[in-house]
Design a protein around this motif. Structure first.
Motif, mmCIF file in Angstrom:
data_model
loop_
_atom_site.group_PDB
_atom_site.id
_atom_site.type_symbol
_atom_site.label_atom_id
_atom_site.label_comp_id
_atom_site.label_asym_id
_atom_site.label_seq_id
_atom_site.Cartn_x
_atom_site.Cartn_y
_atom_site.Cartn_z
ATOM 1 N N LEU A 141 9.281 2.065 4.465
ATOM 2 C CA LEU A 141 10.258 1.241 3.763
ATOM 3 C C LEU A 141 11.444 2.059 3.268
ATOM 4 O O LEU A 141 12.452 1.496 2.837
ATOM 5 C CB LEU A 141 9.596 0.530 2.578
ATOM 6 C CG LEU A 141 8.505 -0.480 2.916
ATOM 7 C CD1 LEU A 141 7.863 -1.004 1.639
ATOM 8 C CD2 LEU A 141 9.068 -1.631 3.739
ATOM 9 N N GLY A 142 11.294 3.412 3.306
ATOM 10 C CA GLY A 142 12.385 4.279 2.873
ATOM 11 C C GLY A 142 12.153 4.974 1.556
ATOM 12 O O GLY A 142 13.069 5.622 1.028
ATOM 13 N N GLY B 38 6.966 14.050 8.325
ATOM 14 C CA GLY B 38 7.560 13.149 9.295
ATOM 15 C C GLY B 38 6.597 12.120 9.842
ATOM 16 O O GLY B 38 7.009 11.069 10.348
ATOM 17 N N LEU B 39 5.299 12.381 9.727
ATOM 18 C CA LEU B 39 4.310 11.460 10.279
ATOM 19 C C LEU B 39 4.218 10.176 9.462
ATOM 20 O O LEU B 39 3.789 9.143 9.966
ATOM 21 C CB LEU B 39 2.934 12.139 10.336
ATOM 22 C CG LEU B 39 2.841 13.378 11.229
ATOM 23 C CD1 LEU B 39 1.445 13.980 11.142
ATOM 24 C CD2 LEU B 39 3.172 13.026 12.675
ATOM 25 N N GLY B 40 4.628 10.232 8.187
ATOM 26 C CA GLY B 40 4.492 9.075 7.313
ATOM 27 C C GLY B 40 5.302 7.877 7.760
ATOM 28 O O GLY B 40 4.947 6.740 7.446
ATOM 29 N N ARG B 41 6.376 8.106 8.491
ATOM 30 C CA ARG B 41 7.204 6.983 8.933
ATOM 31 C C ARG B 41 6.750 6.442 10.282
ATOM 32 O O ARG B 41 7.336 5.493 10.816
ATOM 33 C CB ARG B 41 8.675 7.377 9.002
ATOM 34 C CG ARG B 41 9.017 8.409 10.051
ATOM 35 C CD ARG B 41 10.533 8.573 10.191
ATOM 36 N NE ARG B 41 10.862 9.444 11.291
ATOM 37 C CZ ARG B 41 11.048 10.748 11.201
ATOM 38 N NH1 ARG B 41 10.939 11.340 10.038
ATOM 39 N NH2 ARG B 41 11.343 11.462 12.271
ATOM 40 N N ALA C 57 0.833 -1.202 0.000
ATOM 41 C CA ALA C 57 0.000 0.000 0.000
ATOM 42 C C ALA C 57 0.869 1.253 0.000
ATOM 43 O O ALA C 57 1.947 1.285 0.606
ATOM 44 C CB ALA C 57 -0.913 0.003 1.223
ATOM 45 N N ALA C 58 0.377 2.303 -0.668
ATOM 46 C CA ALA C 58 1.153 3.542 -0.796
ATOM 47 C C ALA C 58 1.528 4.127 0.561
ATOM 48 O O ALA C 58 2.629 4.662 0.732
ATOM 49 C CB ALA C 58 0.354 4.559 -1.610
ATOM 50 N N ARG D 69 12.824 10.855 6.279
ATOM 51 C CA ARG D 69 14.151 10.220 6.267
ATOM 52 C C ARG D 69 14.223 9.091 5.229
ATOM 53 O O ARG D 69 14.576 7.951 5.546
ATOM 54 C CB ARG D 69 14.490 9.657 7.649
ATOM 55 C CG ARG D 69 14.527 10.676 8.755
ATOM 56 C CD ARG D 69 14.859 10.007 10.074
ATOM 57 N NE ARG D 69 14.651 10.893 11.198
ATOM 58 C CZ ARG D 69 14.667 10.501 12.469
ATOM 59 N NH1 ARG D 69 14.899 9.223 12.759
ATOM 60 N NH2 ARG D 69 14.452 11.352 13.451
ATOM 61 N N PRO D 70 13.910 9.384 3.989
ATOM 62 C CA PRO D 70 13.921 8.322 2.974
ATOM 63 C C PRO D 70 15.341 7.912 2.605
ATOM 64 O O PRO D 70 16.291 8.681 2.768
ATOM 65 C CB PRO D 70 13.235 8.980 1.781
ATOM 66 C CG PRO D 70 13.590 10.439 1.923
ATOM 67 C CD PRO D 70 13.564 10.694 3.415
#
Length: 234
Positions: A76-77, A101-104, A69-70, A151-152
């Motif tokens: 995953l980075g 930043g919330l996405g991680r 999922a997106a 932090r990708p």
């Protein structure tokens, strides 16, 4: 780091990508070039889970992405910066950055904010301003900065030069190159401005009508007059 194998994707009866295979290596900028309609944006959307592949494989650091999922991609980075500079205009610059930043799934740190503000000083200067007040170039910096807050390890950049003055384009591409050199970031860069993209890229892939027609080091593509005239427009 990112490997696509025989990737096919489309919309209804329309085929946008046909048997596309490429590799984006760790710590490099890989430019995907081609005219409008070549399939560049579909490629990024398929990698980031916004569009599902019909067939083929997408491998990112040993993880198969075809059914991921997106919303899981940042953990995953992978961070995707879509075309169009989609800031949330009702929020401030800093609030937009914090959303990234919330996405991680973790807390947003002051160190992350400081790093982005060091890269893009105008964002620090205007952190309390509404995003609606930013210029086009500032908005592009904001959406890239927002993606970096996750932090990708790989950044997917879709047409970052679109509609911007050459001076701003050079500034943004220079900052992307800095991120690769200093932070080890890997970048998959989709661009119609082939000249600018090849000037910063390590490797290039040319798409035409959804198919790969060239895959070579960036300097080789830039020096191939026949290829440039046929597919890249310069």
């Amino acid at each position: 780091m990112l490997t696509l194998t025989s990737l096919c994707a489309g919309y209804g009866p329309i085929t946008a990508l046909e048997d596309v295979s490429l590799t984006a290596r760790r710590g490099e900028i890989t430019a995907v070039l081609g005219a409008n309609g070549a399939g560049k944006t579909t490629l990024l959307r398929t990698v980031s889970g916004l569009h599902r592949a019909r067939s083929g494989a997408i491998d990112f650091d040993g993880t198969r992405l075809e059914t991921v999922a997106a919303e899981r991609m940042p953990r995953l980075g992978l961070a995707h910066v879509p075309e169009g500079r989609g800031v949330i205009t009702e929020l401030t610059v800093e609030e937009n950055l914090r959303l990234g930043g919330l996405g991680r799934g973790g807390r947003v740190s002051s160190a992350d904010l400081s790093r982005v503000n060091d890269l893009f000083p105008v964002l620090g200067d205007r952190r309390a301003a509404l995003a609606s007040t930013l210029s086009g170039g500032e908005r592009q910096m904001l959406v890239i900065g927002r993606a970096l807050m996750a932090r990708p390890t790989m950044l997917l950049l879709d047409e970052p030069s679109l509609g911007l003055a050459p001076r701003i384009v050079a500034q943004i591409f220079g900052l992307v190159r800095t991120l690769v050199r200093e932070d080890g970031l890997s970048v998959l860069l989709v661009e119609q401005n082939a000249r600018s993209a090849l000037s910063v890229a390590d490797h290039g892939v040319v798409l035409n009508l959804g198919r790969v027609v060239a895959d070579a080091p960036a300097d080789e593509l830039a020096g191939d007059d026949q290829l440039r005239h046929a597919y890249l427009g310069f």
